[in-house]
Write a protein that holds these residues in place. Structure first.
Motif: not given
Length: 308
Positions: A38-66
């Motif tokens: 959920q980014v800028l009010g839009t649900l975007v599926p299948e967003v890629r993640c950097s290797d630094a983002y591990r143990n991914r869990t629903a509800g996580d607050a993350v920083m996104v490169q737009l």
């Protein structure tokens, strides 16, 4: 217009100072390791993640490169080291159940050297609750007190996979269909099922069940992208029926998944008792209308036990 177009439009309305990075919320983790965001009010599926983002869990607050195709850079919040340490400890304890600790095992034609040895007159053995061998030595006389017996260990967890699965509409099985619920086309409500034979009851025989969890993945291209609940039921079939899939206890909404997402649900105590005893044999889904229409794969059940 797809989600990427909607996000690109939202980006176009931002100022240059806010175009680079922004906070977002993980809605679900998908079976590909990407996330629905959920980014800028839009649900975007299948967003890629950097290797630094591990143990991914629903509800996580993350920083996104737009961008038109955003990427999650890292998780915001506390250091996950404590959680990681607990997970490592749990894995180590599980692995240790396969080990039998004996500090030394030697033999010879004469008695053992040194002091403190006691001669065994009768040796007894049995299996413990985890199926491991246990020895008890009966002595003619004891020159030292016995060490404390270790705590009874629970049997190792068992994983049970479905033998088959499928979907039904109007009382008839649908060829080659993953289990689904609801009605997307107006042709009739669907129900789906996972079938395990007698494997669940067999795995639980003679043991005390502490917990049952089941893993599912929301199939892509089935209904709307947003989260929908699984309307779960029990059933009493060991294999897929040629006619209607009759439903048992339910519904329970134990899990909500967005498109492509994977999740784990804990079954209620009454359900695990029914499955363990064999009075129920498997899991099913059913719903009416299009609002919660979805298809799901998976159905792997993990059973954990407590010490008897």
């Amino acid at each position: 217009m797809d989600e990427a177009d909607l996000l690109a439009g939202a980006l176009g309305r931002q100022t240059k100072t806010t175009l680079q990075q922004t906070k977002a919320t993980v809605i679900d983790v998908t079976d590909t390791g990407r996330v629905n965001l959920q980014v800028l009010g839009t649900l975007v599926p299948e967003v890629r993640c950097s290797d630094a983002y591990r143990n991914r869990t629903a509800g996580d607050a993350v920083m996104v490169q737009l961008g038109a195709r955003p990427i999650v850079l890292y998780r915001l919040g506390d250091d996950p080291a404590d959680t990681d340490a607990a997970t490592i400890r749990e894995l180590a304890e599980d692995a240790a159940q396969d080990l039998v600790a004996i500090s030394a095992y030697t033999w010879g034609t004469g008695g053992p050297p040194g002091s403190g040895w006691q001669q065994v007159s009768t040796l007894w053995t049995k299996k413990d609750g985890a199926g491991k061998g246990v020895l008890y030595a009966q002595l003619a006389s004891a020159s030292d007190t016995s060490p404390d017996a270790p705590a009874t260990r629970a049997p190792k967890a068992v994983t049970v996979t479905p033998n088959d699965s499928g979907a039904w509409r109007s009382g008839k099985p649908l060829d080659g269909s993953d289990p689904s619920q609801g009605d997307w086309t107006g042709r009739g409500n669907r129900r789906g099922g996972w079938f395990y034979g007698t494997k669940i009851a067999s795995a639980c025989s003679g043991k005390t069940v502490a917990r049952m969890t089941v893993k599912f993945t929301r199939k892509r291209g089935s209904g709307r992208n947003a989260k929908v609940p699984m309307h779960l039921y029990l059933h009493n079939f060991t294999s897929a029926p040629s006619g209607q899939l009759t439903l048992g206890s339910g519904p329970e909404e134990l899990l909500r998944l967005s498109v492509g997402a994977k999740g784990t649900a804990t079954l209620p105590a009454s359900w695990r008792s029914a499955l363990a005893s064999g009075s129920a044999r498997g899991l099913a889904i059913y719903d009416t209308g299009s609002s919660d229409y979805a298809a799901f794969t998976g159905g792997t059940i993990t059973i954990t036990f407590s010490a008897s």
